[in-house]
Design an enzyme around this catalytic site. Sequence first.
Site, PDB file in Angstrom:
ATOM      1  N   HIS A 114       0.842  -1.213   0.000  1.00 54.61           N
ATOM      2  CA  HIS A 114       0.000   0.000   0.000  1.00 54.61           C
ATOM      3  C   HIS A 114       0.873   1.258   0.000  1.00 54.61           C
ATOM      4  O   HIS A 114       0.741   2.131  -0.855  1.00 54.61           O
ATOM      5  CB  HIS A 114      -0.916  -0.028   1.228  1.00 54.61           C
ATOM      6  CG  HIS A 114      -1.783   1.194   1.363  1.00 54.61           C
ATOM      7  ND1 HIS A 114      -3.105   1.202   1.001  1.00 54.61           N
ATOM      8  CD2 HIS A 114      -1.510   2.452   1.808  1.00 54.61           C
ATOM      9  CE1 HIS A 114      -3.609   2.415   1.209  1.00 54.61           C
ATOM     10  NE2 HIS A 114      -2.657   3.187   1.710  1.00 54.61           N
ATOM     11  N   GLU A 115       1.775   1.335   0.967  1.00 57.75           N
ATOM     12  CA  GLU A 115       2.614   2.530   1.067  1.00 57.75           C
ATOM     13  C   GLU A 115       3.529   2.656  -0.146  1.00 57.75           C
ATOM     14  O   GLU A 115       3.825   3.757  -0.596  1.00 57.75           O
ATOM     15  CB  GLU A 115       3.429   2.521   2.365  1.00 57.75           C
ATOM     16  CG  GLU A 115       2.584   2.551   3.636  1.00 57.75           C
ATOM     17  CD  GLU A 115       1.538   3.669   3.648  1.00 57.75           C
ATOM     18  OE1 GLU A 115       1.770   4.735   3.038  1.00 57.75           O
ATOM     19  OE2 GLU A 115       0.469   3.455   4.250  1.00 57.75           O
TER      20      GLU A 115
ATOM     21  N   HIS B 266       1.722   4.434  -2.846  1.00 58.20           N
ATOM     22  CA  HIS B 266       1.829   5.892  -2.664  1.00 58.20           C
ATOM     23  C   HIS B 266       3.222   6.360  -3.109  1.00 58.20           C
ATOM     24  O   HIS B 266       3.372   7.408  -3.730  1.00 58.20           O
ATOM     25  CB  HIS B 266       1.683   6.260  -1.183  1.00 58.20           C
ATOM     26  CG  HIS B 266       0.284   6.246  -0.656  1.00 58.20           C
ATOM     27  ND1 HIS B 266      -0.747   6.924  -1.245  1.00 58.20           N
ATOM     28  CD2 HIS B 266      -0.239   5.656   0.457  1.00 58.20           C
ATOM     29  CE1 HIS B 266      -1.857   6.755  -0.516  1.00 58.20           C
ATOM     30  NE2 HIS B 266      -1.576   5.979   0.513  1.00 58.20           N
TER      31      HIS B 266
ATOM     32  N   HIS C 245       3.482   6.763  -6.712  1.00 51.45           N
ATOM     33  CA  HIS C 245       2.739   7.962  -7.128  1.00 51.45           C
ATOM     34  C   HIS C 245       3.644   9.199  -7.028  1.00 51.45           C
ATOM     35  O   HIS C 245       3.575  10.103  -7.852  1.00 51.45           O
ATOM     36  CB  HIS C 245       1.516   8.109  -6.222  1.00 51.45           C
ATOM     37  CG  HIS C 245       0.410   8.961  -6.771  1.00 51.45           C
ATOM     38  ND1 HIS C 245      -0.623   9.397  -5.984  1.00 51.45           N
ATOM     39  CD2 HIS C 245       0.171   9.463  -8.003  1.00 51.45           C
ATOM     40  CE1 HIS C 245      -1.455  10.124  -6.726  1.00 51.45           C
ATOM     41  NE2 HIS C 245      -0.994  10.179  -7.951  1.00 51.45           N
TER      42      HIS C 245
HETATM   43 ZN   LIG Z   1      -2.805   5.256   2.060  1.00 54.76          ZN
END
Ligand SMILES: [Zn+2]
Length: 699
Positions: free
Chosen positions: A484-485, A488, A491
């Site tokens: 998940h991280e 990010h 991104h």
């Molecule tokens: Zn998040």
Amino acid sequence: MTTANPTTRDDSSNPLLEPWTGEYGLPPFAAVRAEHFAPAFEAATRAHLAEIDAIAASAEPPGFANTVGALDRAGRLLDRISSLFHNLTSSETSPALQAVEREMAPLLAAHHSRVYMHRGLFARIDALHARRQELGLGDEQLRVLERYHTDFVRAGARLDGPAQKRYAEVMQRLADLTTRFGQNVLADESGFHLELKDDADLAGLPDFVRAAARQAASERGIAAVGVITLSRSHVVPFLTFSERRDLREQAWRAWTSRGEHPGPSDNRGIAAEILALRLEQARLHGYASYADYALADTMAGTQEAVTSLLMQVWRPATARAAAERAALEALALSRGESATIEPWDWRFYAEKVRQVRYALDEAEVKPYFPLERITEAAFDCASRLFGLSFVARPEIAVYHPDVKVYEVRGAGGKAIGLFLHDNFARPTKRSGAWMSSYRVQSKTGGSRGDAPVLPIIVNNNNFAKGAPGEPTLLSFDDARTLFHEFGHGLHGLLSNVTYERLSGTSVLRDFVELPSQLFEHWLEEPEVLKRHARHHLTGQPIPDALVEKLHAARHFNQGYETVRYTASALVDMAAHARTDKAVDDVVAFERAELERIGLPPGVGLNHRLTHFQHLFSGSGYAAGYYVYLWAEVLDADGFEAFVEAGNPFDAAVAQRLFRFIYSSGNSMEPGAAYRAFRGRAPTPEPMLKQRGLVEETTA
Ligand SMILES: [Zn+2]
């Protein structure tokens, strides 16, 4: 980072203000001390304001370059100091840094207000905005002009004099309160540990929980067989496995009462005052509630849209949780134990039911998820999707020896950024997992504003560190958090925009969880698991049978998880939707709200208001905890594009994903960006299917 020598107050010897000549413009971590920050912030805010004054005072008529372009390049000194400061206060804080944080928070908020209420600057932006269609701007230029205009209006640029004065006061007080809120949660977390005194206290704990508890005791110099801290990686496994109902209750009570103890770390009054000030903030803008103000600049747009989505999962999830609870009660009775499932019992019996139903044992899974391998798995997925490679740079020292540094190279082999991986829990780090940056990507660096600026991105996790010489083994949930991280992180790293304001994760907040949640899907791909989930001792890939079990069990306990999340999101929305007066007593308000929505017994919440850092430690997720579910509609629907293509690494789909989602930052309206990637608008069905909630909603 050291904090000695309080005598340095001379700007000329302040490393924060000197050129940062290290690779990638990394901060000179070793030279920086807490007392450098106040004078550096002083100088940097002064310099920023001088830049803003100069833009406003320009004799030239307002144009894109001399106003919006110049504004976007202003304040880079302040940016780099703020980024370093906020990263250190989150990941490696100290009493000295916390004192500076309390001192600086209102001053930085006042500076923000001075910039965003600057009459001369806003007049130029407003004039450009009014003529924006006649200026011959490119798409990205038009977008950045619109975003800045919105930022100024939402920060109070249009208010009259007395209203602006009050607004600035409100923002300063909020900055003070939100800073103290976060510090109080950390104080309650690092101030508590549950001592496990003898073998009887270890009953039921598998080896990995014992090892983590032993490690935590030795790090703290405590002579016990182990300690359980309030780090999620400690307390959740303890609640899952400990046979000692009394100790589970102690751990659970400590965990869920953070911020609720009388004394210096009490967050009850702080949360109530934050809510009252936010209501005043919204009213100054002419909104009836803070939720209305916050949602006006989101994809969702209105409370109705948010509530409708939350209720779409709430009803089937509560029904599912009731069925789950019945199974837990039956199991407890079969062991001759109490059939009343308290919140500190749920995880314990759920794990037992899981073992019976799916023959899936957490302790059997973890040896296949060593941290190093799962990190490689994330890197490999980024390589297969986007052509990235990650080169370890162990010689680059940052702020803590546990942090791993990687140079990130693009498809052509050229460096595109730096990635810092900070994985372990420690008392100087706040709880949870998050991505942040030391520098964001843009193409407006250098003295002429036309040089590329490469991003420096950090991922923080709070995994329980393995004992010396032993690997850190992740749970499947931990591995999901890492992915998940890292989503990010991508991104931020893949951002390919011109203007800093549009860079990477600076998107609308109900879009920001899309790249992160989407990336979790690759961890679940059997092909990825077979390749990377290897036993830490034998190197053998995870057996097919275990992969099948993980998949079969993926909807298990989803009623519980969905209810906990959705109830927290509904309480958030209710607390910020008040229009008459804010909440006096947040504990009583939360209790009444949970009763009103019918929280099933024995479940609990993801976050109680007294330690709900998403809402009260900063304002990023205030009236915004719903964004995870909003983004889940997008990520579940989005991953279906790969399923439809028949390949989780399909090159054409990956190319569209790169172009419209991971690299486009805020340069496109998010709905349009999603449709450009997917070829159509999203539908909620894949999200409901993903959570195993489909049958109930269609019945
Ligand atoms: Zn998040």
